[in-house]
Design an enzyme around this catalytic site. Structure first.
Site, PDB file in Angstrom:
ATOM      1  CG  HIS A  29     -64.162 -62.541  11.513  1.00 41.82           C
ATOM      2  ND1 HIS A  29     -64.359 -63.710  12.404  1.00 41.82           N
ATOM      3  CD2 HIS A  29     -64.884 -62.202  11.959  1.00 41.82           C
ATOM      4  CE1 HIS A  29     -64.261 -63.455  13.873  1.00 41.82           C
ATOM      5  NE2 HIS A  29     -65.294 -62.537  13.630  1.00 41.82           N
ATOM      6  CD  GLU A  30     -66.910 -58.449  11.059  1.00 35.65           C
ATOM      7  OE1 GLU A  30     -68.681 -58.900  11.092  1.00 35.65           O
ATOM      8  OE2 GLU A  30     -66.288 -59.002  12.281  1.00 35.65           O
ATOM      9  CG  HIS A  90     -70.605 -62.763  12.194  1.00 40.34           C
ATOM     10  ND1 HIS A  90     -70.297 -63.485  12.528  1.00 40.34           N
ATOM     11  CD2 HIS A  90     -69.095 -61.608  12.489  1.00 40.34           C
ATOM     12  CE1 HIS A  90     -69.428 -63.083  14.094  1.00 40.34           C
ATOM     13  NE2 HIS A  90     -68.769 -62.130  13.505  1.00 40.34           N
ATOM     14  CD  GLU A 138     -66.721 -62.935  16.413  1.00 41.38           C
ATOM     15  OE1 GLU A 138     -65.748 -62.549  16.017  1.00 41.38           O
ATOM     16  OE2 GLU A 138     -68.088 -62.734  17.252  1.00 41.38           O
TER      17      GLU A 138
END
Length: 655
Positions: free
Chosen positions: A171-172, A175, A256
């Site tokens: 997930h990170e 980003h 998100e």
């Protein structure tokens, strides 16, 4: 939308944030001015009409002071954050994690980040842990995809299984690759100035309480004025906070969902990230950060809400956890609840303890990664087109992850251990550089090094270490190089500069520079520079301004592809086709390390959309003969990293 468009949109949104900040500044300054007038008018201190007041010196002074306070707070925070992600990690009270960490939880994190870094083509982020946070949370911060920090809470390390932590890291990394970080860091600075008004109001309220023991009627009147002014500023500050949260929610929420989806794509494991989200939802500590005063400031960066949020449906910067879980799979929420209820009904403490130890042992024995992943059977050996290579920037697929796992597994453990310590990393990189020169020059080359590095190399000549160093394959060089550079970033700047100089001495010992020597030296200069991680500003919005630099880089790729001059010129002509400007083969352009480094640093300041045709042309040279030679691949990876456009591994047989 591709990687380059994401980066360009992020920069444009930064400009939009600037406009919103100016608008908010004017509205807040005007509000304080009007409240000041009402207070002074009701106290009979000012008797003039509102229109006359707005033109008065006192009104202009109040307006100017408010503007200076807000702008000053924002500028001060921008200066603090110019250092990049490390400044944000310090705000969160993060502790740097050394790559040779003895903690099994930290080592598991390091292994997962190494895998994701190789799979995505990005250098390893600097790692931090928030030791005083028992909750489950994480965030990434930085200005460029190739210069970031990854911060996790102690609760995330201790409470998540390997697969769950892998989902969070995926997930990170999304980003990082989607251009979210730059705007997120700038949002911290912009909101800092707006919130400063409320902080001043709180100071005035405390000042009023401290003065309340005075009995003089005039002093009591002054206290009342201070109290009213402080209360008004606190209210205005909370109004600013309200709109700040609205802005953060508008920017962050949809991203998100996208990052959750990207994590599933990276890892091929939807249950990993879904289970991590449920653990946050089901745990007492949740994801709230309690040990830092900056939880509000960094909330929009985090994996999940870092603060307790009232009116969460409107103000939260993240979608509700059940919604995120249902977006992954509608059956997961009920399944996780059933598991949780079964666990809670277990009455035997001994059984609970044994199960916990068993699960923890399974998670911490994750170094046997082959048990979690097997190479994809549908991995194609077909040579991709240059367009496919460039379009893969910022897009990590399961085969890329499989490739990274297999490549890391092929590197001997002793080499990995060396790469994780600064001294061992020096030995590895100096040895790799030394192997590029003839054996009869090694004694002279070592003599050119600083005393410290001479000693390191001489001590590494024992039979076991030398055997491991000589076993390093060409394919393993890039991941070893990137891991070693991450360890070397722990050194102070003086030692970094000395090491770069020693690398340069080794590269020049035989009066010629191989492409690997150039790659190693260039990456070391970028990753170990004092400017590493700091904010870069786009300077060139037209390729006309950098035509000579583009010509030099394309000439370098043509020379890497073939030694035949006519073929080099043919490849060069093929490579310049995406450009509308005039770019010519120039025999006066000498392809030297200094000139190429200067050109790459200049091209790094191109706008993202202009970097795309440059990488497309570089890939055209590499793939012109429908095969990929390792020296060409290393060169392509080098240029993509220096330009902050990470490209994942080419999933074909490299020669």
């Amino acid at each position: 939308m591709n990687f380059f468009e994401h980066q360009e949109i992020a920069r444009k949104k930064s400009f939009l944030l600037g406009l919103l900040f100016v608008l908010a500044l004017i509205l807040i300054a005007t509000s304080i001015n009007l409240i000041s007038y009402l207070i002074l008018h009701q106290s009979n201190i000012v008797a003039t009409p509102l229109t006359a007041w707005l033109k008065s010196r006192e009104s202009i002074t109040i307006f100017g002071v408010v503007v200076l306070v807000i702008a000053g707070g924002t500028i001060y925070q921008f200066i603090n954050l110019a250092k990049g992600g490390e400044a944000v990690a310090n705000m969160a009270k993060g502790r740097p994690i050394n790559l040779d960490a003895s903690s099994p939880h930290e080592q598991r994190l390091i292994n997962l980040v190494e895998e994701m870094s190789i799979a995505s083509g990005t250098p390893m982020p600097d790692l931090f842990v928030m030791d005083n946070e028992p909750s489950i949370n994480a965030f990434v911060a930085g200005y460029e995809p190739t210069e970031t920090v990854l911060v996790v809470t102690r609760g995330a390390l201790e409470n998540l299984s390997r697969e769950e932590l892998q989902g969070v890291i995926g997930h990170e990394f999304s980003h990082i690759l989607n251009g979210d970080m730059r705007i997120n860091v700038r949002l911290i600075a912009i909101l800092a100035g707006i919130l400063s008004i409320g902080q001043i109001g709180q100071f005035l309220l405390r000042l009023t309480m401290n003065r309340s023991h005075f009995s003089s009627s005039k002093k009591n009147e002054g206290n009342i004025l201070f109290f009213i002014a402080g209360l008004a500023m606190v209210c205005i500050g909370y109004i600013g906070l309200f709109f700040g949260r609205i802005i953060k929610a508008a920017i962050s929420r949809q991203r998100e969902y996208l990052a959750d989806a990207a994590s599933i794509q990276f890892t091929r494991n939807p249950e990993g990230i879904a289970a991590a989200l449920y653990k946050i939802h089901d745990s007492q500590n949740g994801s709230r950060l309690a040990a830092t005063y900056h939880a509000e400031d960094i909330n929009h960066l985090c994996f999940s809400e870092a603060i307790k949020m009232n009116f969460s449906g409107l103000l939260a910067s993240h979608p509700p956890l059940p919604d995120r879980i249902n977006a992954i799979n509608t059956s997961y929420l009920a399944r996780f609840r059933a598991r949780s209820n079964i666990s809670k009904r277990q009455t035997s403490a001994k059984a609970n303890s044994a199960q916990t130890k068993s699960e923890a042992g399974h998670a911490l024995q994750s170094e046997g990664i082959s048990s979690f992943y097997q190479p994809s059977s549908d991995q194609s050996s077909k040579t991709p087109s240059s367009l496919e290579v460039v379009q893969s920037a910022g897009a990590v697929s399961p085969p890329h992850y499989d490739y990274a796992l297999a490549l890391l597994a092929s590197i001997p453990d002793q080499i990995k251990q060396l790469a994780h310590t600064p001294s061992g990393a020096k030995i590895l990189l100096l040895s790799l550089m030394l192997k590029e020169s003839a054996d009869n020059l090694h004694t002279k080359a070592i003599a050119s090094l600083s005393e410290c590095n001479q000693s390191l190399l001489n001590n590494s000549k024992d039979t076991a270490t030398a055997a491991h160093l000589s076993s390093i394959t060409i394919k393993q060089r890039l991941p070893i190089l990137e891991i070693a550079l991450a360890a070397l970033r722990q050194l102070d700047q003086t030692h970094k500069n000395d090491f770069i100089q020693d690398l340069a001495n080794l590269a020049r010992i035989d009066a010629k520079l191989t492409f690997f020597e150039f790659s190693l030296l260039t990456l070391a200069k970028q990753q170990l520079s004092p400017q590493h991680g700091k904010k870069l500003k786009t300077k060139y919005h037209s390729t006309n301004e950098v035509s000579d630099e583009i010509a030099l880089i394309l000439k370098m790729f043509a020379k890497a592809a073939t030694s035949d001059l006519q073929e080099q010129q043919r490849l060069f002509s093929l490579a310049i086709q995406p450009f509308t400007i005039k770019i010519e083969w120039n025999n006066t352009f000498n392809v030297t390390e200094e000139r190429i480094s200067h050109s790459l640093n200049k091209l790094r300041l191109l706008s993202p959309l202009l970097k795309r045709p440059l990488l497309l042309s570089c890939a055209e040279c590499v793939l012109a003969d429908n095969s990929v030679h390792l020296k060409e691949y290393e060169l392509l990876r080098l240029v993509s990293v220096v330009l902050d456009c990470p490209i994942p591994p080419l999933l074909i047989t490299q020669q």
